[in-house]
Design an enzyme around this catalytic site. Structure first.
Site: not given
Ligand SMILES: NC(=O)c1ccc[n+]([C@@H]2O[C@H](COP(=O)([O-])OP(=O)(O)OC[C@H]3O[C@@H](n4cnc5c(N)ncnc54)[C@H](O)[C@@H]3O)[C@@H](O)[C@H]2O)c1
Length: 322
Positions: A19, A84, A123, A153, A158, A180
């Site tokens: 993300v 996350g 996010a 969402d 849409r 969400h």
């Molecule tokens: N809100 C939404 O609609 C939505 C949509 C998609 C994903 N997400 C969420 O976004 C988050 C990231 O998803 P992703 O696919 O990029 O995951 P990912 O595992 O690819 O990336 C997460 C990154 O966070 C880093 N990280 C972990 N702990 C850390 C810390 N203490 N300090 C700095 N960096 C740290 C990790 O090294 C990793 O690179 C997840 O929680 C996912 O559920 C939200």
């Protein structure tokens, strides 16, 4: 070595995973910021993503992109929190929430220690809970801590309606509100196309099945994750849209997760309602004219989030600390 001026138009992205990196790329193409700093506990990943993004500079509208520190983030206008916990197969949602909360708390504490005074856009999932965790620790007005909430969402809704009704998604005024997640609420009663309500508009196409549409919107992410393991383009675009509304001081109305203070009887939680977004973050939380059933569903969504917050707090601190 590039000198980075603190006066420049800077964004920090914390978490350079799927993300975070996609968001950085989308921001770069939109040329919204002159400086993009990536922070990740995996420094090698942040450096590699920054270098890959810099490779696009000569062919795009250039931005200074680098893997940096919280000191670099302190001068940013917006810090996007995508760090996350990755899901480990059979792990429960709660255990994932608790692990993510620890990460979000650590990142926000470091931002606060560095003197960050801008807007935090969360996010990381579960986004309504993580926004509350961020708000509790940021030492900033709640208006400056925003969750991406149901904007994604809403974009999916849409798109679903557009495909069924043969109208451009941008011409459809419709929103998803609440959590969400599984308890989210599609506000069908307020949806309009050129002033026509959806049922009237859809009459010529043989009508609409709201329950089916709501389920398709709710389950869209599960299907994408089943295919590619994560989602990135939709959420990155939602993040860019929120950043744009803030940086350009648009006063745009978008459904995002905001700290509620009694709206529809909901207090002390982050949940999505339409919000006016500008330079200072959330300027107003609006109260759409929902149907009675939608209000009941929104309050049920709030109850689901409140229960999740209390279970998370117990797991984090023990029952006596709540
Ligand atoms: N809100 C939404 O609609 C939505 C949509 C998609 C994903 N997400 C969420 O976004 C988050 C990231 O998803 P992703 O696919 O990029 O995951 P990912 O595992 O690819 O990336 C997460 C990154 O966070 C880093 N990280 C972990 N702990 C850390 C810390 N203490 N300090 C700095 N960096 C740290 C990790 O090294 C990793 O690179 C997840 O929680 C996912 O559920 C939200």
């Amino acid at each position: 070595v590039i000198e980075h001026s603190s006066a420049a138009n800077r964004i920090a992205i914390i978490g350079a995973g799927h993300v975070g990196a996609t968001t950085a790329y989308a921001l770069m193409l939109r040329a919204l910021f002159q400086e993009i700093v990536l922070i990740d506990s995996n420094e090698g990943l942040a450096s590699a993503e920054a270098a890959d993004l810099r490779d696009a500079n000569a062919l795009a509208r250039p931005a200074r992109v680098w893997a940096g520190t919280y000191a670099d983030a302190s001068a940013a206008r917006i810090a996007v929190l995508t760090a996350g916990a990755a899901s480990h197969g059979a792990e429960s949602r709660l255990s994932l929430a608790v692990r993510s909360a620890a990460i979000v708390a650590k990142c926000v504490d470091q931002l606060a220690d560095a003197g960050f005074a801008g807007i935090i856009l969360v996010a990381a999932n579960p986004v309504d809970l993580m926004s509350l965790v961020a708000c509790r620790r940021a030492g900033l007005p709640a208006a400056q801590v925003i969750g991406t909430g149901t904007l994604l969402d809403t974009s999916r809704l849409r798109q679903e309606l557009a495909a069924r009704l043969c109208v451009a998604p941008a011409s459809i005024d419709a929103m998803v509100l609440g959590e969400h997640g599984d308890s989210e609420v599609v506000a069908f009663s307020t949806s309009r196309i050129s002033g026509l309500d959806l049922a009237d508009f859809a009459f010529a196409q043989g009508g609409l099945n709201p329950a089916e549409i709501a389920a398709d919107v709710r389950d869209a992410a599960y299907e994408i994750i089943a295919g590619k393991g994560y989602t990135s383009f939709g959420i990155a675009t939602a993040i860019v849209r929120i950043c744009e509304a803030i940086v350009r001081d648009e006063h745009a109305v978008l459904p995002v997760s905001a700290f509620l203070t009694g709206q529809f009887g909901i207090d002390g939680l982050y949940l999505s309602l339409p919000c006016v977004l500008g330079r200072s973050g959330i300027e107003r939380v609006l109260l759409p004219q929902l149907s009675d059933e939608e209000i009941v569903a929104l309050q049920a969504s709030a109850t689901a989030v409140r229960n999740a917050v209390s279970t998370m707090d117990t797991a984090l601190n023990g029952p006596e600390a709540r």
